[in-house]
Design a protein around this motif. Structure first.
Motif, mmCIF file in Angstrom:
data_model
loop_
_atom_site.group_PDB
_atom_site.id
_atom_site.type_symbol
_atom_site.label_atom_id
_atom_site.label_comp_id
_atom_site.label_asym_id
_atom_site.label_seq_id
_atom_site.Cartn_x
_atom_site.Cartn_y
_atom_site.Cartn_z
ATOM 1 N N GLN A 128 0.543 -1.559 -0.083
ATOM 2 C CA GLN A 128 -0.585 0.239 0.579
ATOM 3 C C GLN A 128 1.108 1.510 0.065
ATOM 4 N N TYR A 129 1.948 1.034 0.462
ATOM 5 C CA TYR A 129 3.436 2.279 0.671
ATOM 6 C C TYR A 129 3.642 2.580 -1.178
ATOM 7 N N TYR A 130 3.720 1.794 -1.985
ATOM 8 C CA TYR A 130 3.476 1.925 -3.862
ATOM 9 C C TYR A 130 3.352 3.403 -3.529
ATOM 10 N N ARG A 131 1.931 3.581 -3.804
ATOM 11 C CA ARG A 131 1.936 4.867 -4.611
ATOM 12 C C ARG A 131 1.959 5.298 -3.687
ATOM 13 N N PHE A 157 -6.704 7.240 -16.841
ATOM 14 C CA PHE A 157 -7.308 8.427 -16.920
ATOM 15 C C PHE A 157 -7.840 9.450 -15.802
ATOM 16 N N ALA A 158 -7.115 8.403 -14.587
ATOM 17 C CA ALA A 158 -7.884 9.689 -13.131
ATOM 18 C C ALA A 158 -7.060 10.321 -12.823
ATOM 19 N N GLY A 159 -5.795 11.078 -13.265
ATOM 20 C CA GLY A 159 -4.913 11.946 -13.163
ATOM 21 C C GLY A 159 -5.546 12.336 -13.944
ATOM 22 N N HIS A 160 -5.675 12.835 -15.031
ATOM 23 C CA HIS A 160 -6.070 13.837 -16.159
ATOM 24 C C HIS A 160 -7.026 14.239 -15.515
ATOM 25 N N SER A 202 -1.368 7.672 -10.124
ATOM 26 C CA SER A 202 -2.238 6.647 -11.088
ATOM 27 C C SER A 202 -1.607 6.004 -12.204
ATOM 28 N N MET A 203 -0.634 6.204 -12.229
ATOM 29 C CA MET A 203 0.778 5.512 -12.661
ATOM 30 C C MET A 203 1.206 4.404 -12.356
#
Length: 424
Positions: free
Chosen positions: A136-139, A291-294, A156-157
Motif C-alpha cells: 500500500q506504500y507503493y503509491r 485517466f484518473a490523474g487527467h 495513477s501510474m
C-alpha cells in the motif's frame, strides 16, 4: 490572487525541480506499477477464493470470512510499523521484505488447504496481509518522488499496474484452484506465493530508493522545516478529507467485496460467476487509473472524489434493487470505479498534507486508521450477511458515504478553489 513573489517562487519550484526530480520519480513509478500488478494478481486470488476456502475449512461457518478479514487485520497491525521501517531501511529492502511475507503466507496457505487446517490457513492469509501493508506504500512512494503538480498522475501510474492483474488474477484463480485434484484451491495459493516471489525479484533488481537519486526532497526549506505536532496535522481539512476518502472508500469496498462471492452463491449463481464478478470489480478498481490523474487535473480533486462517493451509492442501490447476475456485475463495477476515484484523490490529498519530516508519522497514522476501519468492515461482513442478508449489507454503507461527502464538502469550502485545482 497570488503575489508576484509567490508566483515567482512557484515558477522556480516547478521549473528547477521536475526534470531530474520527476524523471527518476517516474522511473520508480513504472517499476512500482509492475510490482503493483504482481501484488494485485496475488491479492485478487485471495479476494476471489479466500471467503470460499474459509467456508470450506471453517469448523463453524460463521467464521468463514475470518481468514479473509485477517488479511486486513494483519495489514492494520503492520502498517504503522511498516512506515517507520521504510524510513529506516529504505523502500527497496522494506518492500522486498513485505513481498517475502506474502510468499511465506501463500506457502502456508497451500499446506493448510492440503491438510484441511483452518487455523494455519488463517496464519497464511495474515502473511498475505503483511504483504498488502507494505504494498500500500507503493503509491505513496511514487507520490513523494515527484513535484506537487504531478502527484495524482504518479499515483495513477502505479495503480495502472493492477489493470492487467485485475483480469489475470481472478482468471488465474479459477484455473489454478483445480491444479491439485485432491486439494481444491491449493493451486491458487501456490500462485500467490509465486507472484510474491516475482515481486522480490523486480524490487531487488530494478527499484532504486528515491534518496539515492536525489528525488525525495522537493526543497531544502521543506526538508529542514521542523515537524508539526500530530494533532495539528490531523486537524487540517486536507488531511481529514484524505482520511475520509481513503478510509471510507476502502472500508465500503472491502465490506461489499468480501461478501459478494458468498452472496452470489447464495443467490444460486456459480462459484465461477463469483470469480467473474470480482474480476470485473477489479477492472473497475484499476482501469480508471489510466485517466484518473487527467480527470483530476481537468475537473479538480473535489468533483472527482464526490463522483467516487456517488458511484459507491449507485452500487448499494443497484445491489438492493436486484440479485440477478447482471446486477452483481454492474454494482461491483460501480464499486470499483468509485473506490479508484476516492483512493487516487484521497492519496493525492494525503501527500499534500505533510512535510517530508512528517512523512512516516502521517502516512503510518493514515494507513493504520484505514486498515483498522477496513478490518472491522471485513470482520463484520460475514456475520451480517449470514444473519441479515445482502440488502442489509448494502444499507449499512449509506451513513459512511454521507459522512465522507460532508467531510469532502467541508474541505472544498475551506480550500481556495483556484489553488485546489492547481494543486491537483
Amino acid at each position: 490572487m497570488d503575489s508576484p513573489k509567490s508566483q515567482q517562487d512557484r515558477h522556480v519550484s516547478q521549473s528547477s525541480l521536475p526534470e531530474t526530480y520527476s524523471r527518476s520519480g517516474y522511473r520508480n513509478a513504472r517499476i512500482l506499477a509492475i510490482c503493483q500488478g504482481l501484488y494485485t494478481c496475488a491479492i485478487s486470488i485471495d479476494l476471489t477464493l479466500t471467503a470460499l476456502t474459509g467456508y470450506q475449512l471453517a469448523p463453524d461457518k460463521a467464521l468463514a470470512t475470518l481468514p479473509f478479514a485477517l488479511i486486513t487485520v494483519a495489514g492494520a497491525v503492520v502498517t504503522w510499523f511498516a512506515a517507520f521501517l521504510i524510513q529506516r531501511l529504505g523502500r527497496r529492502l522494506s518492500f522486498a521484505l513485505g513481498a517475502l511475507a506474502g510468499a511465506v503466507g501463500g506457502a502456508i496457505s497451500v499446506w493448510s488447504v492440503f491438510n484441511g487446517n483452518f487455523w494455519s490457513f488463517c496464519i497464511g492469509t495474515a502473511g498475505v496481509g503483511v504483504f498488502q501493508a507494505f504494498a500500500q506504500y507503493y503509491r505513496l512512494a511514487a507520490a513523494d518522488a515527484v513535484d506537487t503538480e504531478l502527484k495524482s498522475r504518479a499515483i495513477s501510474m502505479v495503480l495502472t499496474g493492477g489493470v492487467i492483474a485485475a483480469v489475470l488474477g481472478p482468471a488465474l484463480a479459477a484455473w489454478s484452484k483445480d491444479l491439485f485434484p485432491t486439494a481444491l484451491f491449493a493451486g491458487a495459493y501456490l500462485m500467490v506465493a509465486l507472484m510474491s516471489l516475482l515481486s522480490i525479484v523486480v524490487l531487488l533488481g530494478f527499484y532504486r530508493d528515491a534518496e539515492t537519486v536525489g528525488a525525495d526532497a522537493p526543497s531544502v526549506q521543506a526538508v529542514q522545516a521542523p515537524p508539526r505536532p500530530t494533532s495539528e496535522i490531523v486537524r487540517q481539512p486536507v488531511f481529514m478529507a484524505a482520511l475520509a476518502n481513503n478510509v471510507v472508500g476502502s472500508m465500503v469496498m472491502m465490506f461489499i467485496m468480501t461478501a459478494a462471492p458468498l452472496a452470489a452463491v447464495a443467490c444460486h449463481h456459480g462459484i465461477d460467476d463469483g470469480a467473474s464478478i470480482i474480476q470485473w470489480h477489479l477492472v473497475g478498481m484499476y482501469g480508471p487509473s489510466f485517466f484518473a490523474g487527467h480527470l483530476i487535473k481537468r475537473f479538480g480533486l473535489g468533483p472527482i472524489v464526490l463522483t467516487g462517493v456517488a458511484l459507491n451509492l449507485a452500487c448499494a442501490l443497484i445491489a438492493m434493487a436486484s440479485t440477478t447476475l447482471p446486477a452483481f456485475y454492474i454494482a461491483l463495477l460501480c464499486l470499483g470505479i468509485g473506490w479508484n476515484f476516492m483512493f487516487v484523490g484521497g492519496t493525492t490529498l494525503l501527500a499534500q498534507s505533510y512535510q517530508p519530516s512528517e512523512r512516516a508519522r502521517t502516512q503510518g497514522l493514515s494507513e493504520f486508521l484505514r486498515y483498522a476501519a477496513t478490518a472491522l468492515a471485513t470482520l463484520g461482513a460475514g456475520p451480517l450477511l449470514e444473519h441479515y442478508g445482502w440488502s442489509a449489507l448494502n444499507v449499512a454503507i449509506l451513513p459512511l458515504l454521507l459522512i465522507c461527502a460532508l467531510v469532502n464538502m467541508r474541505w472544498m469550502a475551506a480550500a481556495n478553489p483556484s489553488k485546489a485545482a492547481a494543486s491537483a
